[in-house]
Design an enzyme around this catalytic site. Structure first.
Site, short mmCIF file in Angstrom:
data_model
loop_
_atom_site.label_atom_id
_atom_site.label_comp_id
_atom_site.label_asym_id
_atom_site.label_seq_id
_atom_site.Cartn_x
_atom_site.Cartn_y
_atom_site.Cartn_z
N CYS A 130 0.84 -1.21 0.00
CA CYS A 130 0.00 0.00 0.00
C CYS A 130 0.87 1.25 0.00
O CYS A 130 0.68 2.17 -0.81
CB CYS A 130 -0.93 -0.03 1.21
N CYS A 131 1.87 1.30 0.90
CA CYS A 131 2.78 2.45 0.91
C CYS A 131 3.55 2.53 -0.42
O CYS A 131 3.85 3.62 -0.90
CB CYS A 131 3.78 2.34 2.07
N CYS A 211 -1.74 8.70 7.24
CA CYS A 211 -2.99 8.20 6.67
C CYS A 211 -3.94 7.74 7.77
O CYS A 211 -3.51 7.20 8.79
CB CYS A 211 -2.70 7.02 5.75
N CYS A 214 -3.71 4.21 9.39
CA CYS A 214 -2.43 3.85 10.03
C CYS A 214 -1.98 4.88 11.06
O CYS A 214 -0.80 4.93 11.42
CB CYS A 214 -1.36 3.69 8.94
N CYS A 237 7.45 4.55 5.99
CA CYS A 237 6.61 4.19 4.84
C CYS A 237 7.43 3.70 3.66
O CYS A 237 6.91 3.05 2.76
CB CYS A 237 5.76 5.38 4.42
S1 SF4 Z 1 0.42 4.75 5.64
FE1 SF4 Z 1 -1.20 3.14 5.58
S2 SF4 Z 1 -2.85 3.91 4.24
FE2 SF4 Z 1 -1.02 5.23 3.93
S3 SF4 Z 1 -0.06 4.38 2.16
FE3 SF4 Z 1 0.94 3.40 3.92
S4 SF4 Z 1 -0.25 1.52 4.40
FE4 SF4 Z 1 -1.43 2.78 2.93
#
Ligand code: SF4
Length: 251
Positions: A130-131, A211, A214, A237
């Site tokens: 995701c990151c 985010c 998180c 991240c």
């Molecule tokens: S901090 Fe969480 S929601 Fe944001 S990009 Fe990374 S995993 Fe995804």
């Protein structure tokens, strides 16, 4: 500056040149204050330097120093599409307050989201990926147009940031960390002295804001970053641990 250093080192590999430039800058700027580091970066890389900001709880201080030096420096704001609405409002507040004139909002690739996160649930099952698609790849793409960038990390934030140098190599780019040596007390004093507004969520106990899936309220007495990916081994991240040589964009 960059050219002078390259010639003096007499090497042509971009990453090797950058490592040597970074070491030279770090030595030269070891005692410099945040403004002096930003000024040196802007002089060395005119038109090729960007600032990266999350517009999070501590971001106003770096942006104030940037605005003091040059409010037209490009500021890359990584909108993962998972940010709190309060962060988007805070971005607008700070841009107006500091009169920043080139803030660029960088978002994830729609095709990457459609392919890897079609149900918008990746943040709950695979945070590294995701990151990767919401921050790392977009930022790598956006930074392709620059030879250096400025981050707001501080040593007091702990973890991998404890030994942060004022300047470091990031692949073929220089990364300047003008707040590396700042203490939390100095950060708070700058907020007060410059009359900087606080992030709206700070008053609700969020000392570090990223985010929404998180970010959690951290326990009292820590570095402030315990609320990020709370309960997981993950502390970064990925944008500060080695960007890919991509040509795409985000934070
Ligand atoms: S901090 Fe969480 S929601 Fe944001 S990009 Fe990374 S995993 Fe995804």
């Amino acid at each position: 500056m960059r050219v002078e250093l390259d010639q003096s080192f007499g090497v042509h590999d971009a990453a090797a040149v950058t490592r040597r430039d970074a070491a030279a800058f770090a030595a030269r700027l070891a005692q410099a204050n945040p403004r002096e580091i930003i000024e040196a970066a802007a002089r060395a890389l005119p038109g090729r330097l960007a600032v990266v900001s999350s517009f999070g709880a501590e971001s106003a201080v770096l942006l104030k120093f940037v605005a003091d030096v040059d409010p037209s420096l490009p500021v890359l704001f990584l909108d993962t599409l998972w940010l709190f609405k309060e962060t988007l409002a805070y971005r607008d507040t700070l841009v107006a307050r500091l009169q920043l004139t080139d803030v660029r909002t960088v978002t994830p690739s729609p095709s990457a989201l459609a392919l890897r996160d079609p149900k918008r649930d990746l943040a709950f099952r695979d945070r590294e990926t995701c990151c990767g698609i919401r921050k790392v790849a977009p930022l790598a793409g956006e930074l392709a147009a620059f030879d250096g960038w400025i981050s707001g990390r501080k040593r007091y934030q702990g973890g991998e940031r404890t030994a942060l140098a004022p300047v470091e190599a990031d692949g073929p780019r220089l990364k300047f960390n003008p707040l590396a040596d700042l203490t939390r007390a100095q950060l708070n004093a700058t907020f007060i002295a410059a009359h900087l507004p606080r992030h709206p969520l700070e008053g609700l106990g969020f000392s570090s804001v990223g985010c929404s899936p998180c970010t959690h309220r951290p326990p009292a007495g820590g570095t402030g970053r315990e609320g990020r990916w709370g309960g997981l081994a993950k502390t970064e991240c990925g944008i500060h641990t080695g960007l890919p040589a991509a040509t795409g964009a985000d934070s």
